[in-house]
Structures are given as C-alpha cells and as structure tokens.
Design a protein around this motif. Structure first.
Motif, PDB file in Angstrom:
ATOM      1  N   ASN A  66      43.258  34.024  48.241  1.00 39.18           N
ATOM      2  CA  ASN A  66      41.808  33.813  48.320  1.00 39.18           C
ATOM      3  C   ASN A  66      41.407  33.105  49.608  1.00 39.18           C
ATOM      4  N   LEU A  85      42.407  34.475  52.464  1.00 37.95           N
ATOM      5  CA  LEU A  85      42.566  35.529  53.456  1.00 37.95           C
ATOM      6  C   LEU A  85      41.319  36.395  53.490  1.00 37.95           C
ATOM      7  N   LEU A 134      40.510  39.956  53.722  1.00 35.88           N
ATOM      8  CA  LEU A 134      41.144  41.274  53.677  1.00 35.88           C
ATOM      9  C   LEU A 134      40.225  42.293  54.348  1.00 35.88           C
ATOM     10  N   THR A 138      38.789  45.680  55.283  1.00 39.64           N
ATOM     11  CA  THR A 138      38.820  46.997  54.659  1.00 39.64           C
ATOM     12  C   THR A 138      38.436  48.094  55.631  1.00 39.64           C
ATOM     13  N   ALA A 188      36.305  42.442  52.647  1.00 41.70           N
ATOM     14  CA  ALA A 188      35.907  42.426  51.233  1.00 41.70           C
ATOM     15  C   ALA A 188      35.735  40.979  50.815  1.00 41.70           C
ATOM     16  N   PRO A 243      35.463  39.028  47.658  1.00 38.97           N
ATOM     17  CA  PRO A 243      35.495  39.077  46.200  1.00 38.97           C
ATOM     18  C   PRO A 243      34.596  37.985  45.624  1.00 38.97           C
ATOM     19  N   THR A 244      33.621  38.401  44.859  1.00 40.69           N
ATOM     20  CA  THR A 244      32.708  37.404  44.301  1.00 40.69           C
ATOM     21  C   THR A 244      33.352  36.763  43.091  1.00 40.69           C
ATOM     22  N   GLN A 252      33.910  35.383  39.452  1.00 40.60           N
ATOM     23  CA  GLN A 252      33.506  35.990  38.182  1.00 40.60           C
ATOM     24  C   GLN A 252      32.295  35.289  37.595  1.00 40.60           C
ATOM     25  N   LYS A 253      32.241  33.977  37.840  1.00 44.18           N
ATOM     26  CA  LYS A 253      31.208  33.196  37.174  1.00 44.18           C
ATOM     27  C   LYS A 253      29.819  33.557  37.678  1.00 44.18           C
ATOM     28  N   ASN A 309      32.520  45.072  44.910  1.00 46.52           N
ATOM     29  CA  ASN A 309      32.529  43.817  45.628  1.00 46.52           C
ATOM     30  C   ASN A 309      31.568  43.853  46.803  1.00 46.52           C
ATOM     31  N   HIS A 311      45.349  45.558  54.292  1.00 50.45           N
ATOM     32  CA  HIS A 311      44.570  46.400  53.388  1.00 50.45           C
ATOM     33  C   HIS A 311      43.514  47.220  54.107  1.00 50.45           C
ATOM     34  N   ASN A 320      41.749  50.250  55.668  1.00 47.18           N
ATOM     35  CA  ASN A 320      41.825  51.662  55.310  1.00 47.18           C
ATOM     36  C   ASN A 320      41.447  52.583  56.451  1.00 47.18           C
ATOM     37  N   VAL A 367      37.064  50.429  51.511  1.00 47.13           N
ATOM     38  CA  VAL A 367      37.921  50.756  50.383  1.00 47.13           C
ATOM     39  C   VAL A 367      37.694  52.192  49.946  1.00 47.13           C
TER      40      VAL A 367
END
Lengths: 502, 401
Positions: B30, B32, B34, B36, B56, B58-59, B61-62, B73, B104, B106, B161
């Motif tokens: 978390n 890093l 990443l 895409t 990317a 990543p949001t 979850q909360k 994402n 990662h 692409n 992605v």
C-alpha cells in the motif's frame, strides 16, 4: 526370603509397604489346618472384594475335604495342599521372595501367609477402576471401527488380539521405572518383524533407567532418534485398527500401561498424512484426500509467509487485480505486513490455547470474542487487513486438516522461523527456510528407516500408499522400508473380475 | 571453552545478518504506486521527455459508502518532465507520495511526435528496467499520449488495467497489429527489422450512468485500430485499419476475424464469414535478382450472417461465399502491400528474413546489401483459400414466400 514365623513376616511387611489406610492386613485361622494362624494382605482400592470373599476366604474357612483337626501342619505342606487340591479358583503363585511379594501387593494381588510355612501364596485379585472402551477422541473417523485404546494394558492387548489371531503375535513385557514399575509391552508379529529392529527397540527400552513412566510420551522422548528435532519420529495412535495395520506391515508396537496411546515404530513422515479412514473409503477419494492434506500441510506452514512475501517484497508476482484488492485492504493499516501477520498468528495461538483450557460452558465466549471482537473489529478499526485474516484463518484451518495431532503441532512451530526468514529476506528467505526444512527432514531417521522413505530413497512398492492410495488388490507387498521378513502381503490377481466363460 | 566461544561468535554473525540487513527490499504494497499505464511525449523544450503515469489508487473499503457511483478503482495521474526518461520518472516521486512500481504496467502509449523522433530511448528504458515485463503492450497515439492516459477504456474506468481487455479482443477485427515490448525490441535489434506498432485514437462515446437521464454525458474513449509504420526507430506514417488488417493476414495475427462480403447476385446482400485457424504461408523465389513472393492464406470459416433470401441450398451459398471471401482477403492484402511497398517502401513484414532463409545464396550474394532499393520492386502474388465448413445454426438460408 520370608520367615516361617508369621509375626515376623507381618512386621516386615508393615515396615516395607507401610500401614496406609488402603493397605489391609487381615488375620484369620484356617480350620482345615488345625486352626493354623494365617493372614492375608492386599490394597483395598485395587482388588476385587468379591473375588477375595468367594475364592479365597470362603474355601479357606469352609473347605470340607480337608480332614479337620487331624492334619499335622508342617513346613510347606499346607501351601502345596492348597495349590494342588484346587482349593482356590483364582490364579496363584507360590513364592519366597519378598520383592516378588511386594510387587504383587502393589499391583493389586492378595498374599496369603500361613504360620510355619516357608513360602507365601500370591493370589490374583486385581481389579482397577477405569474407563471402558469407547470411541477415540482425537483420531475419530467417519467409518471404521469405533473402539479405542484405554488406559488398561490388558484391555489394549485384548483389543489387538481380537483383530489379529496369528499364532506368532507376541507381547514381550518389561517393567520400566524405578518407582512406577510401569508395564511396557513390545508387541510384534514374530514371523513378520525384522529381528534387528526388534532388538534395537528392546535394547533402547532396556537402557531406560528413570524414576517413573507416567505416559507413553515419556518412553517416546527417551528412545527417539534425533531428540532435538521438531518432528515426531514415532506415531502415537489410540486406534486399535491403525495399530494392527502397523503390525501387519511388520512394525513394532510399544504398549504402555496407563496410556491410551500406543507407539508405532518405525514411522516415516508420510504416515502422519495418512489416516486410517483412507482404507475405509474408495481409493479415489482416499487419494484425493491425501492431496488435500498435502496442500493443507503446505498452507499451514507457509500461508502467512506467502502473504508477507507477496505484499511486502514481490508485488509483481500478484495479478494486477489482486494486487489492487490487497492494497485496498491494507490502506491505512499502521503496521508492516510482517508485524501484522506475526501479531495475528500469536493472537490465534493464544485463542487456541485458551479454547483448550476453558470450561465447556465458557467455551462459547471464546469463539464469540475470537471471531467477532478480534476478527471483525480489528478489520473495522483498520488495524489489520481483511485479506490477512483470511490467510491466517486458512493457515489455522489447514493445520487441523492434518490427521496427526503431533505432526500438526510440529508444523505449527515450523511456521514461525519461516515467517521470520521471509520477513527479513523475502522470497530468498522463504526458500532458504523451506530448503533447510527439507534438508532437516532428509537427515532424520526412525529406528534406522530414513524419515522421508519411501519417497526418498525411492521405493516403487512403498509409493503405492503415499501420494496415491492404490486399491488393496494392488498392494501386493509390505513397504520395503519396514524391512519385514516376509515381503509378500498377498497373492496377485486379486482384482475382482466377472466369472470367466470357460 | 574455545569451541564454545567460536560457536557464540558464529551465532552472533548469523544473527547480525538479520539485524544489519534489515528488511531488505521490503516495500509494503500500500506504499507503492502501481502504474497501470504510462504515456510518453516530447517535452516542452528539445531533448526533454514528458512522462505521464496513471497510478491505480485503491480506495479504502470504508470510504466506499456510496457504492453505485464507484465502479472499480480510482486512478491518479501525474506528469513530469525530465532530461532523460529516468529523470522524469524519478521526479514523479516529488508529487506522487508513493514509489513508482512498473510491474503492473499494462500499456506504454507513445505520442505521435515522440514516435517520429525515435523510440529508442523508450524501448531502452523499459527493457533496462527489471520491473517491467516484455509482454507490456506498446501503442502509438494520434496526437499527445498524455490525453490518452486520462481517457476511459470501454466500460472500465482505470484505463490501464482495462487496456489488456481491449488488446485481448484485437484479433476479432484484426484492424491493428500485435505490438508488445518484446516484439518491438526484437524487431529493433534485428538487422532487417522494422517495427509495426498499433495505433490508438480517441473516439467520442456516450456514457450513461445510473438511471438519471441528466447524467448522460459524452466522454472520450480509447479506440485501438490502425497501425503506425516505422523505419527502424522512427515512425514514417500510419496504416489505416483496413491496411492494418491486410498486414494482419500475412502476419498470422487473425483469430475469429470476421470477413463481410457483398454478393452481387442477390441484390447486393451481405454474407458475413467468421474465419478460423487462418495460416499464411509465404514462399520466396529469386528471378533475375528480384525476389518474388507468393503468399498463400488458408483456413476455415463459418457463415455467421446471411442477409439475402434465396432459394439456393446452403452448400451453394457456401460455395460462392468462399469465392467472395477469398477475393476479399486477397484484395485486402494487395492493398496493404501496395501502401507498404510503394508509399513507404519499408519492409515491416519481414520479407527480408524470408528471403534470407529460403534463398540464402542470393541473399548473401548481393540482395542483403541493397534490400532497401529492391524492396519496392518485389512482386507479391496472393492467393487465399478459406474453406467454409458450417453455417452455425441455419441449415438453409431464410426464405420468404
């Protein structure tokens, strides 16, 4: 040597074995022998009072065949009359040795001393309170016999005898323990067992010189090869069917009194992945289950290490979508993955240990606290990632999929060093850990048998029952690594076929 | 005593390898960024590169309480300039707060002007980098690559992605070519190789999100079609989607590709044929110092659409459809050969390698020294043979009485 004078004997005994509340000295007069003085001694909790009444006291008092009053009691005569004329219906033995007498008392026999006799009679009256035979608790199976070994060695021997009626089944007893004098029985089938193995087992047992043997695990620790290794080199089983199958392989059992676990030697690593249930199911399912267990073993060792490996070192090994999901779960988690994993592993171990000791009614609390509080709230509070919880849970469940409790305990300890190595060196450390583990396993031996056989060294016949469970009609030979005298287990062409036309 | 001391020393040394090395190479996932997708353009001043990365994000979850609106994402986009690519990438750390990780990635999108100047620095940087995979797609953007990083890809939101999916279905139309880092770098290192790289362009697409009509908005989405033609590392020009498809037939890069032919006998109605297992066989022969090539396309097909009504049986339909499909493929190849050979004069199809392999003597005795001049003169004879085997569900053409 016992004395002829009754009072001397009695005093000697009282001095030797004491006058505890359960040690009973009972004086009596035998009418048949001119009202000769006599006494019996026994320990009250270990005898069958009915046997003493009916088979010892009653015949002594009432025996009418003896010409009353006319008999001259001299020397050993009364004893020989009693033994030869069949007064007693219980098993008996004549002796003069104090040691023998004392041992017999301690084991629950009753001793009869008669005045002026130079020897005493040991009468078997043993009866211990104990469990009855019931279902094994650790190694329960869905199918197969439901009886399990109990604490009484006599009953255990009978459980084996009932299954194997071979004439050459042998129980060689010895007493181990200076003070406990525990009966240990080396059990084997003489026509199958490897003499050298038997000799080795016996010599190792004879070397034991300890105060006491409380349970079979004591013996195990005292005779095990490479005692510092984490891995068990002997199987413990409470299932008579498993013990008998081992006997038929040519292995040796060690039965220990007061322990419901029988030791099987030699044991190889793979046996811990085999459950006796494998032989009660179709071989396809058994083979499948073995692979499930192998996967479970791998996961229980390395699930948490792999998590640390992938999230902290080698993110490129994850598929992009999974990497993003894990990163999403770890968002805001304040600890490095290593610490997160180590802390959760330790909490899990605490929960396991607590669950074991809790009284049953409170047991529920642990599961609620464990699952709800620690699991859900830790994730909700953002202290651990939910993905890690899955990993830890998988590892924990996997360790219970291994049939042997001892082996799953060994693996439980192995995973911490591997986790630490992984935390420091990533994939390199993980592989170093696994390779060291394999090297260690390869270096082990159990009573001369390489621990990883029949896979390393390879034996084609032995492998019929490791990664795949071949059907019974295919397992023609006993495994080579047991070195049985008689390799052939059965004749070939046992495969069921339709009757031929001819 | 001495032995024990040695043992302690040994233990100390082993222990210190743990302590002093620390958690070597440890980077939490978390922490890093990443990547895409990455876009590379020319910088504002000469000899500078502008790198735009899509990371990317990543949001947590909360925070995703409003579920419906968040699909997938979010992405974070940053642009930096530098004197070298590495310089520009390192500068990204100034604004990204996370370490850039390429594993990662692409797709590498290269801006048109950058491509015309030369792609060597890009290919070199990304093949030098151990994190980057050689299977990363590489495409040339019409215009500035920067704009493509922000554009949507189809129905998915983080474009990098999802680019894999777009690229995965490329062969259905075969209007672009397969271009990955591996292929491009081997082409460049090959003595006679000239890379052919897919083209991306932006296309208006209408998005409708949710049930509210007011949310209907139009945005730009990436379209993968066409190809950019290179002479060595410098881009010469574009191939249209049709021309790219002609090339695809020869490069064996078609798979389930649809060929639609119009049949003049039945009121110019269309027949669509899906081709399968198409293989191209190229043979060369040198006559009077000029190589002649014969390209033979063979494969199977099935009729997936038949718009006309006819009283003929399906086997008759198959028969003439086969002829028309063969003709269509031949024409497509001829057209693209015309462009490649006459307009650009660059051997992007690897004819040089074929002559080298099949006519080694002639190749060594002169052809290889003047291949550039000879290439526009070579003749290519094309023949196609698609064998239509089934008509999927319909055993007979539809009839109206």
């Amino acid at each position: 040597m016992i004395n002829e004078a009754l009072i001397v004997n009695e005093n000697f005994l009282k001095n030797k074995i004491g006058e505890s509340f359960d040690t009973k000295y009972r004086s009596l007069k035998i009418p048949a022998f001119n009202n000769a003085e006599a006494f019996i001694v026994y320990i009250s909790g270990m005898i069958d009072a009915r046997v003493i009444d009916e088979t010892i006291l009653e015949p002594l008092m009432k025996y009418s065949k003896l010409p009353q009053g006319k008999l001259q009691v001299k020397g050993a005569e009364p004893i020989s009359i009693l033994t030869e004329q069949g007064v007693f219906t219980t098993a008996l033995k004549e002796t003069r040795q104090w040691e023998e007498i004392c041992d017999a008392v301690m084991e629950g026999d009753t001793i009869l001393f008669i005045d002026q006799c130079p020897s005493a009679l040991i009468l078997t009256t043993r009866k211990y309170e104990g469990r009855t035979v019931n279902e094994p608790s650790i190694e329960s199976e869905i199918r197969g016999p439901r009886d399990g070994f109990i604490e009484n060695i006599q009953t255990n021997a009978a459980l084996i005898r009932r299954r194997i009626k071979d004439y050459s089944l042998r129980f060689d007893n010895m007493k181990i323990g200076e003070r406990t004098k525990t009966v240990v029985s080396v059990t084997y089938i003489e026509s199958l067992v490897d003499e050298a193995l038997l000799k080795e087992v016996k010599s190792r047992l004879e070397k034991i010189n300890v105060d006491g043997i409380i349970a079979s695990e004591y013996i195990q620790e005292l005779i095990e090869d490479s005692p510092f290794s984490l891995f068990p080199k002997m199987t413990n089983t409470e299932r008579p069917d498993k013990a008998c199958a081992a006997l038929l392989d040519g292995r040796v059992l060690i039965l220990v009194d007061n322990t419901p676990f029988v030791i099987i030697v030699p044991t190889v690593f793979w046996q811990f992945l085999i459950s006796s249930g494998d032989y009660y199911e179709k071989f396809y399912l058994a083979t499948f289950l073995r692979w499930v267990r192998i996967i479970a073993m791998f996961l229980s060792i390395s699930a948490s290490s792999l998590y640390v490996l992938l999230t902290s070192f080698h993110q490129e090994m994850l598929p992009t979508a999974l990497a993003l999901k894990i990163a999403e779960g770890r968002q805001g988690v304040p600890f490095p993955a290593v610490l997160e994993a180590a802390v959760m592993e330790i909490i899990l171990e605490i929960m396991k240990e607590a669950g074991l000791r809790l009284p049953k009614p409170i047991g529920q609390t642990i599961s609620i606290v464990g699952t709800l509080v620690i699991g859900q709230t830790a994730v909700a509070a953002g202290l651990v990632s939910s993905f890690l919880l899955i990993v830890i849970a998988v590892a924990a469940i996997s360790s219970y999929a291994i049939p042997s409790y001892t082996m799953s305990n060994a693996l439980r300890l192995v995973r911490f060093p591997i986790l630490i190595l992984t935390a420091f060196f990533g994939l390199l450390g993980y592989l170093a850990g696994i390779i060291t583990l394999l090297m260690h396993l390869m270096s082990l031996r159990s009573f001369g048998t390489p621990y990883l056989s029949p896979v390393i060294p390879f034996d084609k016949n032995g492998n019929k029952d490791v990664f795949i469970r071949t059907p019974w009609w295919k397992m023609l030979n006993r495994p080579k690594f047991v070195r049985s005298k008689d390799r052939a287990r059965q004749t070939s062409n046992l495969k069921p076929k339709p009757p031929s036309e001819k | 005593m001495r032995k024990i001391r040695m043992l302690y020393l040994l233990l100390f040394i082993i222990f210190s390898t743990f302590i002093f090395s620390g958690c070597w190479d440890l980077r939490e996932i978390n922490e890093l960024g990443l990547v895409t997708a990455v876009g590379i353009d020319k910088g504002n001043s000469p000899n500078r590169y502008s790198v735009t990365v899509q990371i990317a994000n990543p949001t947590s979850q909360k925070s995703s309480d409003n579920k419906g609106s968040q699909q997938g994402n979010e992405v974070w986009i940053g642009t930096e300039e530098g004197a070298s690519l590495f310089d520009a990438v390192r500068k990204l750390v100034n604004i990204s707060s996370r370490r850039i990780m390429w594993a990662h990635n692409n797709v590498i999108i290269i801006g048109e002007s950058m491509a015309k100047e030369g792609i060597i620095p890009i290919v070199d940087y990304f093949t030098h980098n151990p994190e980057l995979r050689l299977k990363t797609a590489i495409v040339i953007a019409k215009g500035e690559a920067k704009n493509y990083i922000t554009a949507k890809v189809g129905m998915e939101s983080p474009s990098g992605v999802s680019f894999i999916f777009l690229e995965g279905y490329r062969a259905l139309t075969a209007e672009s070519v397969e271009s990955h880092m591996l292929e491009v770098s081997t082409e460049l290192e090959n003595e006679y190789g000239n890379p052919l790289i897919s083209e991306v362009s932006l296309k208006e697409a209408t998005m409708q999100s949710g049930s509210e009509d007011s949310k209907k908005k139009s945005s730009e989405t990436i379209e993968l079609s066409g190809a950019a033609l290179f002479k060595k590392d410098k881009m010469l020009g574009w191939l249209s989607p049709e021309e790219a498809r002609g090339v695809s037939w020869m490069l064996n890069e078609t798979d389930d590709t649809v060929v639609t032919v119009t049949d003049p006998e039945y009121g110019n109605k269309n027949v669509a044929v899906e081709t399968m297992n198409v293989r191209a066989k190229i043979k060369s022969e040198v006559i009077n110092g000029i190589p002649h090539f014969s390209v033979h396309i063979s494969g199977k097909g099935k009729i997936v659409e038949e718009d006309g009504t006819t009283s003929q049986s399906m086997s008759e339909v198959k028969e003439y459809a086969e002829k028309l499909v063969d003709k269509k493929i031949e024409d497509e190849i001829k057209n693209s050969m015309e462009v490649v050979q006459k307009k650009y004069g660059v051997d992007v199809l690897g004819f040089a390698a074929i002559v080298h392999a099949q006519n080694k003597r002639e190749w060594d005795n002169g052809l290889k020294y003047k291949w550039q001049e000879i290439f526009p003169q070579i003749t290519v004879i094309v023949s196609a043979d698609i064998n239509i085997q089934s008509s999927v569900l319909h055993q007979q053409p539809m009839k109206i009485f």
